[in-house]
Design an enzyme around this catalytic site. Sequence first.
Site, mmCIF file in Angstrom:
data_model
loop_
_atom_site.group_PDB
_atom_site.id
_atom_site.type_symbol
_atom_site.label_atom_id
_atom_site.label_comp_id
_atom_site.label_asym_id
_atom_site.label_seq_id
_atom_site.Cartn_x
_atom_site.Cartn_y
_atom_site.Cartn_z
ATOM 1 N N ILE A 171 29.592 9.609 29.753
ATOM 2 C CA ILE A 171 30.509 8.493 29.566
ATOM 3 C C ILE A 171 31.450 8.499 30.771
ATOM 4 O O ILE A 171 31.644 9.528 31.409
ATOM 5 C CB ILE A 171 31.283 8.558 28.226
ATOM 6 C CG1 ILE A 171 32.061 9.859 28.084
ATOM 7 C CG2 ILE A 171 30.356 8.378 27.044
ATOM 8 C CD1 ILE A 171 32.854 9.941 26.774
ATOM 9 N N ASP A 172 31.981 7.340 31.085
ATOM 10 C CA ASP A 172 32.788 7.203 32.301
ATOM 11 C C ASP A 172 34.003 8.130 32.283
ATOM 12 O O ASP A 172 34.518 8.485 31.219
ATOM 13 C CB ASP A 172 33.274 5.759 32.458
ATOM 14 C CG ASP A 172 32.137 4.777 32.657
ATOM 15 O OD1 ASP A 172 31.067 5.202 33.126
ATOM 16 O OD2 ASP A 172 32.325 3.592 32.336
ATOM 17 N N LYS A 173 34.466 8.469 33.471
ATOM 18 C CA LYS A 173 35.642 9.324 33.620
ATOM 19 C C LYS A 173 36.805 8.828 32.768
ATOM 20 O O LYS A 173 37.438 9.612 32.050
ATOM 21 C CB LYS A 173 36.057 9.363 35.088
ATOM 22 C CG LYS A 173 37.413 10.020 35.352
ATOM 23 C CD LYS A 173 37.836 9.882 36.805
ATOM 24 C CE LYS A 173 39.238 10.425 37.021
ATOM 25 N NZ LYS A 173 39.701 10.265 38.417
ATOM 26 N N ARG A 193 31.310 -2.465 29.347
ATOM 27 C CA ARG A 193 32.258 -3.109 30.260
ATOM 28 C C ARG A 193 31.666 -4.380 30.867
ATOM 29 O O ARG A 193 32.327 -5.428 30.927
ATOM 30 C CB ARG A 193 32.661 -2.121 31.350
ATOM 31 C CG ARG A 193 33.370 -0.890 30.792
ATOM 32 C CD ARG A 193 33.467 0.240 31.814
ATOM 33 N NE ARG A 193 34.313 -0.125 32.955
ATOM 34 C CZ ARG A 193 34.472 0.660 34.010
ATOM 35 N NH1 ARG A 193 33.831 1.823 34.086
ATOM 36 N NH2 ARG A 193 35.257 0.282 35.004
#
Length: 316
Positions: free
Chosen positions: A144-146, A244
């Site tokens: 998962i994104d930072k 997103r």
Amino acid sequence: MNRGSATIEARVADAVPGLRLDRALADALPEVSRERLKALIASGAVTDPQGRLASDPSGKAIPGATYRVTFPPAAPSENAAQDIALNVVFEDDYLIVIDKQAGLVVHPAAGNADGTLVNALLHHCAGNLSGIGGVARPGIVHRIDKDTSGLMVAAKTDRAHEGLARQFHDHSIDRRYKAIVSGRPAPPAGTVDAPLARSPSNRKKIAIVSGGKRAVTHYSTIERLRDGALVECRLETGRTHQVRVHMASLGHPLLGDPVYGRTKQGHKAVLETLGFHRQALHAARLGFIHPVRSTALSFDSEMPSDMQELFNTLYS
């Protein structure tokens, strides 16, 4: 690290004739980078359905065929074990489920040599992580994104890694995100089925691209907010930046998203006041079948305090 070699079967999609072997295997094994698969093919670690070596990464894959990919024993990790606090939701001898804090990078890469989830896992698990992801990504099955918070699972053994990766590939993992978006989706619930790939105009961004990988997001509005909404996004697929990009494509980008969003003036003041400087996205549910014990596991995570504070402000 798991020191033994591991062999995984990878089934190529039926409907895409003429696809390069490295690309076809990367699609079948999303947890393994295409560059690593190229190296494995070139080193003689991949065999076709007849047991013959497939040594040319640019050769054409056989549609619907099952290839065998052998991963060599994991080399000693160059990543340092670091004592970084982790919120462990579940752990046994085979896997570990983490509730990741926003701001924590999953694995080392350019610009983030250490201080990552991998460094933390190497310390917490005393190096006992699956080697399928390679030296740079021990134990990592998905990411998962930072700046996205929430639930993710890592594998301690190759057997667990292979079983989890198969479920991700089959889209049988229950992954649900909570997102605070700009505007109120109309209809309040629906599905986005739009293929994703690297943007032709900006390689650092993901875009809806004809011929990209199929990506499906099911969304539903949980609560109407001030010129916004709290939505749940259930992932049928798990592509990079999927939520997103898909929500932005509907005209409802995530609040705080620095890449895909354009913040409205009213929201900008709220974000600045709260010091909220990330996309408002949280991996709230993760469900899967235990890859070794075959038991159903499901975990839920409440929104972290920064996102809850944003919700409360826009709800009032």
